[in-house]
Design an enzyme around this catalytic site. Structure first.
Site, short mmCIF file in Angstrom:
data_model
loop_
_atom_site.label_atom_id
_atom_site.label_comp_id
_atom_site.label_asym_id
_atom_site.label_seq_id
_atom_site.Cartn_x
_atom_site.Cartn_y
_atom_site.Cartn_z
N CYS A 97 0.83 -1.19 -0.10
CA CYS A 97 -0.03 0.02 0.10
C CYS A 97 0.84 1.18 -0.14
O CYS A 97 1.52 1.54 -1.16
CB CYS A 97 -0.87 -0.12 1.23
N HIS A 188 -3.93 -5.03 0.45
CA HIS A 188 -3.35 -5.35 1.85
C HIS A 188 -3.38 -6.90 2.19
O HIS A 188 -4.67 -7.48 2.85
CB HIS A 188 -4.25 -4.60 2.99
N GLU A 190 -1.98 -8.23 4.13
CA GLU A 190 -2.10 -8.76 5.75
C GLU A 190 -3.36 -8.65 6.48
O GLU A 190 -3.63 -9.46 7.39
CB GLU A 190 -1.20 -7.82 6.49
#
Length: 215
Positions: A97, A188, A190
């Protein structure tokens, strides 16, 4: 033990913890806590965060109000220096990001400073954004999550696009040519459940880098 160095906000740590748990051979050093020395690094992880402070951008900001007000120049200064050090040493780099945007700027690129439609609440943790991906990309996803208002515009030196948003061509994944692992993603991973292989690949590269230096 190989060291993975990052600058990570406390609120992001719980999202990354399950992926770090998959790599017990790595030691995670967080420069936000003062323990991330690049001299000790075997890899660099650039994570999400506030907009890059305007002093570090390679472009004019005609409407300053479009930038977030909580920029972190100290973090930006550290991360830009870390990127240049990592590239010079050939370290594996994974940029997520804001991290992908910073990687691009560090290599001379520019950003779209404000884009619509990529940060609505349901996109933050749900993989609903369709991609179109280059056939040669090592990591390919039909759909990803999304939470950003800036994006890569002009590519930095040596970078090439691996994936775009299918609806508006916003760049979602880049890599650096002629580097074993320098990868940036605008989504993203994660925050998702389909990205284990992406993290596992990066972690393996960090371990391999350390081993190669010891042989």
């Amino acid at each position: 033990m190989p060291n993975l160095v990052t600058w990570m906000r406390a609120k992001d740590e719980p999202h990354f913890a399950p992926f770090f748990a998959r790599a017990p051979a790595l030691t995670i050093l967080n420069a936000a806590r003062g323990d991330g020395l690049m001299a000790e690094a075997g890899g660099l992880l650039l994570t999400g965060g506030a907009d890059i402070a305007p002093d570090f951008l390679k472009q004019a900001v005609p409407v300053p109000q479009i930038l977030q007000t909580d920029t972190d120049p100290e973090r930006d200064r550290w991360e830009f220096a870390a990127v240049h050090d990592a590239l010079e040493r050939g370290l594996p780099i994974f940029a997520i990001c804001k991290g992908m945007q910073l990687l691009n700027v560090a290599l001379g690129g520019t950003l779209h400073l404000d884009i619509p439609g990529h940060n609505v609440p349901e996109m933050k943790t749900h993989d609903v954004q369709s991609l179109r991906t280059e056939a040669g990309a090592s990591h390919r996803y039909e759909k990803v999550n999304s939470s950003h208002h800036q994006a890569v515009d002009q590519l930095g030196d040596g970078l090439e696009v691996e994936a775009w948003c299918a609806s508006d061509d916003i760049i979602e994944q880049i890599r650096r040519r002629d580097s074993p692992f320098v990868l940036g993603v605008q989504y993203h991973p994660e925050r998702g459940t389909i990205y284990n292989a992406l993290f596992d690949d990066f972690f393996a590269r960090v371990v391999e880098f350390r081993k190669a230096r010891q042989d």
